[in-house]
Design an enzyme around this catalytic site. Structure first.
Site, mmCIF file in Angstrom:
data_model
loop_
_atom_site.group_PDB
_atom_site.id
_atom_site.type_symbol
_atom_site.label_atom_id
_atom_site.label_comp_id
_atom_site.label_asym_id
_atom_site.label_seq_id
_atom_site.Cartn_x
_atom_site.Cartn_y
_atom_site.Cartn_z
ATOM 1 N N LYS A 1 0.839 -1.209 0.000
ATOM 2 C CA LYS A 1 0.000 0.000 0.000
ATOM 3 C C LYS A 1 0.869 1.253 0.000
ATOM 4 C CE LYS A 1 -4.144 -1.830 2.115
ATOM 5 N NZ LYS A 1 -5.184 -1.707 3.120
ATOM 6 N N THR B 1 -13.575 4.122 14.162
ATOM 7 C CA THR B 1 -14.790 4.015 14.971
ATOM 8 C C THR B 1 -14.451 3.259 16.254
ATOM 9 O OG1 THR B 1 -16.099 3.968 12.951
ATOM 10 C CG2 THR B 1 -17.155 3.124 14.956
ATOM 11 N N LYS C 1 -20.872 8.000 16.603
ATOM 12 C CA LYS C 1 -20.695 7.211 15.377
ATOM 13 C C LYS C 1 -21.510 5.910 15.446
ATOM 14 C CE LYS C 1 -18.947 5.711 11.594
ATOM 15 N NZ LYS C 1 -19.173 6.265 10.284
ATOM 16 N N ASN D 1 -24.662 4.870 13.078
ATOM 17 C CA ASN D 1 -24.684 3.635 12.290
ATOM 18 C C ASN D 1 -25.865 2.740 12.679
ATOM 19 O OD1 ASN D 1 -22.594 4.272 10.654
ATOM 20 N ND2 ASN D 1 -21.080 2.969 11.619
ATOM 21 N N ASN E 1 -37.338 -1.921 4.676
ATOM 22 C CA ASN E 1 -37.533 -3.238 4.052
ATOM 23 C C ASN E 1 -38.786 -3.929 4.582
ATOM 24 O OD1 ASN E 1 -35.341 -3.042 2.379
ATOM 25 N ND2 ASN E 1 -33.939 -4.064 3.793
ATOM 26 N N TYR F 1 -39.491 12.442 18.344
ATOM 27 C CA TYR F 1 -39.413 11.070 18.878
ATOM 28 C C TYR F 1 -37.980 10.554 19.041
ATOM 29 C CZ TYR F 1 -44.189 11.294 17.106
ATOM 30 O OH TYR F 1 -45.462 11.679 16.826
ATOM 31 N N CYS G 1 -53.003 5.794 19.832
ATOM 32 C CA CYS G 1 -52.752 5.330 18.457
ATOM 33 C C CYS G 1 -51.564 4.395 18.291
ATOM 34 C CB CYS G 1 -52.565 6.531 17.542
ATOM 35 S SG CYS G 1 -54.080 7.458 17.350
HETATM 36 N N1 LIG Z 1 -14.782 1.886 5.375
HETATM 37 C C1 LIG Z 1 -15.633 2.857 5.657
HETATM 38 O O1 LIG Z 1 -16.441 3.251 4.827
HETATM 39 C C2 LIG Z 1 -15.609 3.528 7.013
HETATM 40 C C3 LIG Z 1 -16.366 4.684 7.198
HETATM 41 C C4 LIG Z 1 -16.319 5.340 8.426
HETATM 42 C C5 LIG Z 1 -15.547 4.807 9.461
HETATM 43 N N2 LIG Z 1 -14.838 3.665 9.269
HETATM 44 C C6 LIG Z 1 -14.009 3.188 10.387
HETATM 45 O O2 LIG Z 1 -12.672 3.644 10.137
HETATM 46 C C7 LIG Z 1 -11.720 2.669 10.566
HETATM 47 C C8 LIG Z 1 -10.874 2.231 9.385
HETATM 48 O O3 LIG Z 1 -11.702 1.605 8.441
HETATM 49 P P1 LIG Z 1 -11.174 1.199 6.992
HETATM 50 O O4 LIG Z 1 -12.353 0.656 6.266
HETATM 51 O O5 LIG Z 1 -10.412 2.325 6.394
HETATM 52 O O6 LIG Z 1 -10.173 -0.003 7.398
HETATM 53 P P2 LIG Z 1 -9.219 -0.845 6.442
HETATM 54 O O7 LIG Z 1 -9.166 -2.217 7.000
HETATM 55 O O8 LIG Z 1 -9.594 -0.630 5.004
HETATM 56 O O9 LIG Z 1 -7.788 -0.157 6.636
HETATM 57 C C9 LIG Z 1 -7.050 -0.213 7.811
HETATM 58 C C10 LIG Z 1 -5.575 -0.040 7.438
HETATM 59 O O10 LIG Z 1 -4.822 0.080 8.639
HETATM 60 C C11 LIG Z 1 -3.584 -0.570 8.410
HETATM 61 N N3 LIG Z 1 -2.942 -0.848 9.707
HETATM 62 C C12 LIG Z 1 -3.255 -1.782 10.628
HETATM 63 N N4 LIG Z 1 -2.412 -1.712 11.675
HETATM 64 C C13 LIG Z 1 -1.543 -0.694 11.422
HETATM 65 C C14 LIG Z 1 -0.449 -0.134 12.120
HETATM 66 N N5 LIG Z 1 -0.061 -0.617 13.300
HETATM 67 N N6 LIG Z 1 0.214 0.910 11.555
HETATM 68 C C15 LIG Z 1 -0.173 1.390 10.357
HETATM 69 N N7 LIG Z 1 -1.209 0.899 9.638
HETATM 70 C C16 LIG Z 1 -1.874 -0.143 10.166
HETATM 71 C C17 LIG Z 1 -3.969 -1.812 7.613
HETATM 72 O O11 LIG Z 1 -2.842 -2.372 6.939
HETATM 73 C C18 LIG Z 1 -5.004 -1.228 6.660
HETATM 74 O O12 LIG Z 1 -4.401 -0.761 5.457
HETATM 75 C C19 LIG Z 1 -12.543 1.556 11.223
HETATM 76 O O13 LIG Z 1 -12.650 1.825 12.592
HETATM 77 C C20 LIG Z 1 -13.890 1.682 10.549
HETATM 78 O O14 LIG Z 1 -14.922 1.163 11.360
HETATM 79 C C21 LIG Z 1 -14.839 3.012 8.070
#
Ligand SMILES: NC(=O)c1ccc[n+]([C@@H]2O[C@H](COP(=O)([O-])OP(=O)(O)OC[C@H]3O[C@@H](n4cnc5c(N)ncnc54)[C@H](O)[C@@H]3O)[C@@H](O)[C@H]2O)c1
Length: 324
Positions: free
Chosen positions: A35, A124, A210, A214, A225, A257, A268
């Site tokens: 990456k 999150t 958050k 969600n 649904n 609400y 109601c």
């Molecule tokens: N995907 C979404 O749409 C979204 C939206 C809002 C919030 N989130 C939240 O954001 C957070 C990240 O989600 P994501 O989907 O981007 O996760 P992801 O799994 O796509 O990416 C996480 C990245 O962190 C890296 N990583 C792990 N340990 C590491 C370390 N010690 N040092 C450096 N990099 C490290 C991994 O290699 C990976 O590339 C989560 O908590 C998720 O719940 C995700």
């Protein structure tokens, strides 16, 4: 501003690219060398419309680079945004393993310097994670001594995959949980180009928001649904029902609400939910959300009664008994 972004997954890549576009000097950090190499070649590690083009541009402008070295990233930044995953464990509990590892690493680097630094949790995380995981891990990394110049904040992300670049630029709000004004101003400046109202709360409130959002989004999908299935069973056009339903911004799509408190009642709501569930049963339509409303409401009344009884007071006043 000089920013490091830890975790170059969905949230990290979009965050890094947009902040670099806004003119900040951004260093992305990931354990995954592939990456890191992709970002350094202007190639997107994730599939997201417009992201690769943006990464190419900000990379060429010298605003974004990536590394696998925590030391290098902390040295080149004043703020770290942590975007690592917080996946489910087998029992559903959120895993803060990656978060703790990153914070300990950042703490280690900060322990060897005297530079002021802000650590921002964008992943999150459950209420209490900043206090019980992030801060202890930072402290453990830093070693001996108090470091009031190391600040912590929570800044949840509200983007959706597929529209992430647009969502980043125009979120429902920029939410920052922190306990001091200076950190709040620092993050306000970081997101200056984002088109959204800036909301500052306590750290725990931001953490919970958050999850509340969600859960509500999931509830909306399941609700729509089930209404759709009931429409089909009663030969009604479900899309038309929900289209008109969404025109009501007074009661349906509003803050009505949505204040935590006591159960619903009146003449109601109980009667109509009972009738809707009876139609579902008669038509063999499974409605797990709608069928749980009355039991959930009864549980609320029982819990309130138990709270009153637990006081062992003999004289009890009731406020707001009449609803009209
Ligand atoms: N995907 C979404 O749409 C979204 C939206 C809002 C919030 N989130 C939240 O954001 C957070 C990240 O989600 P994501 O989907 O981007 O996760 P992801 O799994 O796509 O990416 C996480 C990245 O962190 C890296 N990583 C792990 N340990 C590491 C370390 N010690 N040092 C450096 N990099 C490290 C991994 O290699 C990976 O590339 C989560 O908590 C998720 O719940 C995700």
């Amino acid at each position: 501003m000089r920013v490091s972004v830890f975790g170059l997954g969905y949230v990290g890549c979009v965050t890094a690219a947009r902040l670099a576009e806004a003119g900040h000097k951004v260093v992305g950090v990931d354990l995954n060398d592939q990456k890191v190499a992709m970002i350094n070649s202007g190639v997107s590690p994730i599939v997201e419309p417009g992201l690769e083009e943006l990464l190419g541009r900000v990379k060429a402008a010298g605003h974004l680079r990536a590394t696998s070295s925590c030391e290098e990233a902390v040295a080149a930044s004043d703020v770290a945004l942590i975007c690592v995953g917080t996946p489910s464990q087998a029992n559903g509990r959120m895993s803060a393993e990656a978060l703790a590892r990153v914070c300990r690493g950042i703490g280690n680097v900060l322990g060897a310097t005297r530079k002021p630094y802000t650590v921002v949790v964008r992943s999150t995380v459950m209420p209490g994670t900043t206090a019980e995981v992030v801060m202890p891990a930072l402290r453990a990394g830093i070693g001996n001594g108090e470091r009031p110049d190391v600040k912590v904040a929570v800044n949840p992300e509200f983007m959706r995959e597929g529209t992430a670049l647009r969502d980043f630029q125009s979120p429902p709000f920029t939410l920052v949980g922190c306990e001091d004004k200076a950190t709040s101003w620092q993050l306000r400046e970081l997101y200056e180009k984002v088109d959204a109202q800036f909301v500052q709360t306590s750290v725990r409130t931001a953490e919970m928001l958050k999850y509340a959002s969600n859960a509500f989004h999931a509830l909306k999908v399941c609700f729509a649904n089930e209404i759709g299935d009931l429409c089909e069973a009663t030969r009604v056009d479900a899309r038309e029902v929900m289209r008109v339903f969404c025109l009501d911004h007074k009661l349906n799509l509003s803050d009505a609400y949505l204040k935590p408190g006591f159960a619903f009642g009146g003449s109601c709501l109980p009667k109509d939910i009972r009738a809707l569930n009876q139609v579902a049963r008669a038509a063999d339509v499974d409605t797990p959300v709608l069928s749980t409303l009355l039991p959930a409401n009864v549980a609320r009344i029982r819990a309130a009664a138990a709270t009153v009884l637990a006081t062992h007071k003999r004289r009890v006043g009731v406020v707001g008994l009449a609803f009209k």
